[in-house]
Design a protein around this motif. Structure first.
Motif, mmCIF file in Angstrom:
data_model
loop_
_atom_site.group_PDB
_atom_site.id
_atom_site.type_symbol
_atom_site.label_atom_id
_atom_site.label_comp_id
_atom_site.label_asym_id
_atom_site.label_seq_id
_atom_site.Cartn_x
_atom_site.Cartn_y
_atom_site.Cartn_z
ATOM 1 N N LEU A 1 -4.587 -37.387 82.324
ATOM 2 C CA LEU A 1 -4.181 -37.727 83.744
ATOM 3 C C LEU A 1 -5.349 -38.042 84.620
ATOM 4 C CD1 LEU A 1 -2.133 -36.448 86.166
ATOM 5 C CD2 LEU A 1 -3.313 -34.665 86.099
ATOM 6 N N VAL A 2 -6.441 -37.442 84.204
ATOM 7 C CA VAL A 2 -7.384 -37.765 85.084
ATOM 8 C C VAL A 2 -8.136 -39.385 84.957
ATOM 9 C CG1 VAL A 2 -10.092 -37.414 85.339
ATOM 10 C CG2 VAL A 2 -8.420 -35.427 85.275
ATOM 11 N N ARG A 3 -7.914 -39.753 83.335
ATOM 12 C CA ARG A 3 -8.354 -41.165 83.241
ATOM 13 C C ARG A 3 -7.313 -42.038 84.042
ATOM 14 N NH1 ARG A 3 -9.331 -39.226 77.812
ATOM 15 N NH2 ARG A 3 -7.015 -39.725 77.181
ATOM 16 N N SER A 4 -5.975 -41.753 83.764
ATOM 17 C CA SER A 4 -5.027 -42.648 84.873
ATOM 18 C C SER A 4 -5.282 -42.609 86.194
ATOM 19 C CB SER A 4 -3.617 -42.008 84.352
ATOM 20 O OG SER A 4 -3.298 -42.420 83.186
ATOM 21 N N ALA A 5 -5.567 -41.505 86.770
ATOM 22 C CA ALA A 5 -5.817 -41.589 88.186
ATOM 23 C C ALA A 5 -7.222 -42.183 88.384
ATOM 24 C CB ALA A 5 -6.247 -39.933 88.554
ATOM 25 N N SER B 1 1.017 -34.047 97.640
ATOM 26 C CA SER B 1 0.544 -32.867 96.960
ATOM 27 C C SER B 1 1.793 -32.641 96.172
ATOM 28 C CB SER B 1 0.028 -31.752 98.074
ATOM 29 O OG SER B 1 1.272 -31.585 98.924
ATOM 30 N N ILE B 2 1.147 -32.232 94.926
ATOM 31 C CA ILE B 2 2.163 -32.376 93.638
ATOM 32 C C ILE B 2 2.003 -30.920 92.888
ATOM 33 C CG2 ILE B 2 3.316 -33.030 91.667
ATOM 34 C CD1 ILE B 2 1.947 -35.765 92.544
ATOM 35 N N LEU B 3 2.901 -30.030 93.011
ATOM 36 C CA LEU B 3 2.604 -28.846 92.373
ATOM 37 C C LEU B 3 3.375 -29.036 90.861
ATOM 38 C CD1 LEU B 3 2.214 -25.653 92.996
ATOM 39 C CD2 LEU B 3 4.496 -25.254 93.347
ATOM 40 N N VAL B 4 2.539 -28.450 90.076
ATOM 41 C CA VAL B 4 2.981 -28.502 88.301
ATOM 42 C C VAL B 4 2.835 -27.221 87.928
ATOM 43 C CG1 VAL B 4 1.544 -30.551 87.988
ATOM 44 C CG2 VAL B 4 0.457 -28.358 87.821
ATOM 45 N N ALA B 5 3.898 -26.948 87.098
ATOM 46 C CA ALA B 5 4.145 -25.687 86.632
ATOM 47 C C ALA B 5 3.168 -25.112 85.766
ATOM 48 C CB ALA B 5 5.550 -25.646 85.679
ATOM 49 N N PRO B 6 3.172 -24.020 85.323
ATOM 50 C CA PRO B 6 2.252 -23.337 84.523
ATOM 51 C C PRO B 6 1.975 -23.939 83.240
ATOM 52 C CG PRO B 6 3.438 -21.624 85.447
ATOM 53 C CD PRO B 6 4.088 -22.726 85.910
ATOM 54 N N GLY B 7 0.707 -23.977 82.506
ATOM 55 C CA GLY B 7 0.686 -24.757 81.318
ATOM 56 C C GLY B 7 0.725 -26.240 81.513
ATOM 57 N N GLY B 8 0.733 -26.817 82.468
ATOM 58 C CA GLY B 8 0.711 -28.337 82.941
ATOM 59 C C GLY B 8 2.153 -28.977 82.844
ATOM 60 N N VAL B 9 2.907 -28.386 82.895
ATOM 61 C CA VAL B 9 4.230 -28.967 82.715
ATOM 62 C C VAL B 9 4.637 -29.757 83.935
ATOM 63 C CG1 VAL B 9 6.908 -28.398 82.811
ATOM 64 C CG2 VAL B 9 5.360 -27.092 81.296
ATOM 65 N N GLY B 10 4.768 -31.081 83.654
ATOM 66 C CA GLY B 10 4.766 -32.065 84.858
ATOM 67 C C GLY B 10 3.618 -32.910 84.973
ATOM 68 N N LEU B 11 2.537 -32.666 84.331
ATOM 69 C CA LEU B 11 1.661 -33.454 84.281
ATOM 70 C C LEU B 11 1.800 -35.078 83.718
ATOM 71 C CD1 LEU B 11 -1.503 -31.658 83.266
ATOM 72 C CD2 LEU B 11 -0.836 -32.177 85.487
ATOM 73 N N GLU B 12 2.604 -35.129 82.758
ATOM 74 C CA GLU B 12 2.994 -36.404 82.194
ATOM 75 C C GLU B 12 3.750 -37.233 83.299
ATOM 76 O OE1 GLU B 12 3.153 -39.299 79.731
ATOM 77 O OE2 GLU B 12 2.324 -37.339 79.307
ATOM 78 N N ALA B 13 4.490 -36.922 84.131
ATOM 79 C CA ALA B 13 5.175 -37.498 85.246
ATOM 80 C C ALA B 13 4.251 -37.837 86.129
ATOM 81 C CB ALA B 13 6.265 -36.714 85.994
ATOM 82 N N ILE B 14 3.250 -37.121 86.450
ATOM 83 C CA ILE B 14 2.160 -37.480 87.342
ATOM 84 C C ILE B 14 1.219 -38.571 86.881
ATOM 85 C CG2 ILE B 14 0.288 -36.579 88.824
ATOM 86 C CD1 ILE B 14 1.647 -33.789 88.678
ATOM 87 N N ARG B 15 1.022 -38.383 85.399
ATOM 88 C CA ARG B 15 0.385 -39.649 84.880
ATOM 89 C C ARG B 15 0.890 -40.848 84.966
ATOM 90 N NH1 ARG B 15 -0.458 -41.916 80.034
ATOM 91 N NH2 ARG B 15 1.242 -40.709 78.997
#
Length: 143
Positions: free
Chosen positions: A7-11, A121-135
């Motif tokens: 995610l950070v690399r993509s950002a 601003s984007i809220l992700v679920a516990p454990g990073g669920v949703g990070l893939e869509a943000i990436r």
């Protein structure tokens, strides 16, 4: 958090400046001191950098309004959901808040972002669920 380095690399590839803003009530409660947190933060930055995912800075709030000890017991403007840390990052890093994205895992993160004028601003679920869509969003922006 699974997927955080990607995610950070993509950002970064999309032109964003990765910055961490974090409440650290453990300092206020006396569980660890600021020096220990700074040392840990240094290690975290090194781990991210080793994976090509550089974090530009970490801003932290060591206060708590109820459980703090000594000087750490206070209402402050930096503890999320207040926007102080985000505003400090915007000012010191030369960040355009309107073109920024805050990714958080608590509603107080989103509240702080809105109060600071952050564009998305984007809220992700516990454990990073949703990070893939943000990436994927960052990847589209980088393309």
């Amino acid at each position: 958090m699974p997927g955080i380095f990607e995610l950070v690399r993509s950002a970064m590839a999309a032109g964003y400046i990765p910055v961490v803003v974090t409440n650290q009530a453990g300092i206020a409660r006396g569980l660890y001191d600021e020096a220990a947190f700074v040392a840990y933060t240094h290690w975290v930055h090194e781990e991210f950098a080793a994976r090509g995912a550089c974090i530009a800075a970490t801003f932290f709030c060591p206060h708590h309004p109820e459980a703090g000890r000594g000087d750490y017991l206070r209402q402050c403007l930096c503890r999320k959901p207040k926007p102080g840390m985000i505003l400090a990052a915007i000012e010191s890093m030369g960040i355009d808040p309107v073109r920024s994205v805050l990714v958080g895992d608590k509603s107080s993160d989103i509240e702080a972002a809105r109060a600071a004028g952050v564009g998305r601003s984007i809220l992700v679920a516990p454990g990073g669920v949703g990070l893939e869509a943000i990436r994927a969003m960052f990847d589209r922006e980088a393309a």
